[in-house]
Design an enzyme around this catalytic site. Sequence first.
Site, mmCIF file in Angstrom:
data_model
loop_
_atom_site.group_PDB
_atom_site.id
_atom_site.type_symbol
_atom_site.label_atom_id
_atom_site.label_comp_id
_atom_site.label_asym_id
_atom_site.label_seq_id
_atom_site.Cartn_x
_atom_site.Cartn_y
_atom_site.Cartn_z
ATOM 1 N N ASP A 138 -0.966 21.505 8.808
ATOM 2 C CA ASP A 138 -1.653 21.123 7.573
ATOM 3 C C ASP A 138 -1.465 19.625 7.345
ATOM 4 O OD1 ASP A 138 -2.952 21.114 5.142
ATOM 5 O OD2 ASP A 138 -1.269 21.937 4.016
ATOM 6 N N LEU A 139 -1.672 18.847 8.395
ATOM 7 C CA LEU A 139 -1.476 17.397 8.323
ATOM 8 C C LEU A 139 -2.721 16.749 7.720
ATOM 9 C CD1 LEU A 139 0.234 16.848 11.785
ATOM 10 C CD2 LEU A 139 1.319 16.801 9.532
ATOM 11 N N GLU A 140 -2.600 16.233 6.517
ATOM 12 C CA GLU A 140 -3.733 15.673 5.800
ATOM 13 C C GLU A 140 -3.787 14.157 5.900
ATOM 14 O OE1 GLU A 140 -3.893 17.310 1.865
ATOM 15 O OE2 GLU A 140 -3.490 19.337 2.581
ATOM 16 N N ASN A 141 -2.934 13.588 6.758
ATOM 17 C CA ASN A 141 -2.913 12.137 6.932
ATOM 18 C C ASN A 141 -3.214 11.741 8.375
ATOM 19 O OD1 ASN A 141 -1.882 11.187 4.189
ATOM 20 N ND2 ASN A 141 -0.379 12.750 4.718
ATOM 21 N N GLN B 269 -9.880 23.776 4.350
ATOM 22 C CA GLN B 269 -9.747 23.669 2.898
ATOM 23 C C GLN B 269 -11.093 23.268 2.287
ATOM 24 O OE1 GLN B 269 -6.411 21.123 1.770
ATOM 25 N NE2 GLN B 269 -5.489 21.451 3.775
#
Length: 562
Positions: A386-389, A446
């Site tokens: 869930d790496l959002e960067n 998402q």
Amino acid sequence: MPILNRKRLWTTTVTLALALALGVAGPASAADVNNVKNAGFESGLTNWTCSASSGTTVSSPVHGGSAALKATPAGQDNAQCVQTVAVKPNATYTLSAWVQGGYAYLGATGTGTTDVSTWTPDTASWKQLTTTFTTGASTTSVTVYTHGWYGQAAYLADDVSVYGPDGGGGGDPTPTVPAAPAGLAVSGTSSSSVSLSWNAVSGATGYNVYRNGTKVTAVTGASATVAGLAASTSYSFQVTAVNSAGESVKSGAVTGTTTASQGNGGGALPKHAVTGYWQNFNNGATVQKLSAVQSQYDIIAVAFADATATPGAVTFNLDSAGLGGYTVDQFKADIKAKQAAGKKVVVSVGGQNGTVSVSDPTSAANFANSVYALMQTYGFDGVDIDLENGLNATYMSQALRSLSAKAGSGLVLTMAPQTIDMQSTSNAYFQTALNVKDILTVVNMQYYNSGSMLGCDGKVYSQGSVDFLTALACIQLEGGLSPSQVGLGLPASTSGAGSGYVSPSVVNNALDCLTKGTGCGSFKPSKTYPDLRGAMTWSTNWDAAAGNAWSNTVGPHVHGLS
């Protein structure tokens, strides 16, 4: 998102078609040279200038060598990168570049005759753009440019060339046959594939991979996955480097052995599954022990693992104080109890504030080793990405394959990318999912905190509608993921996200539209996907705070899909 200027695109297309019909100049003669400097971006952006600081260089993906240009347009900037190239007057030149990603344009101005350009819409793999121009009687330099399109996805460019008479500007030297690759190693295995990596070779534009002496694939970067192999079998691999001058001798050989036969990456998960994130912190939602997570959830993603000072490595720290004195021993016992009830519990890496960087072989190994250690310590079934960067597709893929080799067939591997991460197969998240497709359980994109996005039909859809869910899921379904690897991720309540909440009934309508062709809005997929995996929510805690309305509505509907 701005709408593309269709008139301009149409005009450019017609111009190209006429140029092709009239005939373009043939291949450059043997005496011609490439007049572009730093054509492969091996020296960063030296000799190039990009508008609004839009350009950078990346090590993956590349078409040749060890670097490529990545330029990201903005709403008011098209990410144009230019170089002034020395040319001779009254001469004909062939302008060429390899591009990938979003809308990409290539052209030349200041030719002294007719300026030229060519373009391509989004492309998931490297594609060559080529055009020709003739210089005027007094022309000694031209401006070569690449650019994308306003507000669209980033584009990649590599191996730019202006072939023709030597303009005297000292372009890149004529290539020679590259050296054999060094450092060939097995970076991961599964029951049907072996992943390889090696050191990039200077001057190479690609690599050939040989299995037991026979060429099996060609790639542009310094890694490859050879699939379609038999389980529990050893294979010998070698690699060569290639460019326009020829192919190197073969590298030294390495042996890769596939693991024992494994089934679906989800193990004993039901055909249609519900995923819920469990919060290891108190942010105003209902504080839960893992034992209190609602029974409708088949996969429980523990949020979140924490980065350590070691590059790529993660750890997990239970927030006992924030969770009312919940002890580590109770937490471990609750994981076992959930598993005894047929549930899967994975540790999630990332989140909005999570910064875990896996960007080289060492950090990839650290990631795999640390996640596997957490699986052994706590009993987790796998990992959620869930790496959002941002992430590096090459090395995250290596890390996950290494983890799979350690954990075996029971590994549960899930992902929760943002909508922007799955708009194109050229995006790193999408590439990673496809790279590990044979061990991937589900991608729960998402569908929130994003604003409007493009659907698979090229139309823009507003967040918070059934069309937004179905038209964006269609991108993944048509882009190479199996329907069983696609899930719909939504907030459990209006408090669970800044935007994008939809009623659970809308989630059910989207599930029906995709699996049965019913309940659709204005967008209707060209076919149905009855094996669609299911749905995900953030979070089980916000669900509990809202009276379990999400799991009580969506859970039975997912499990009732045929």
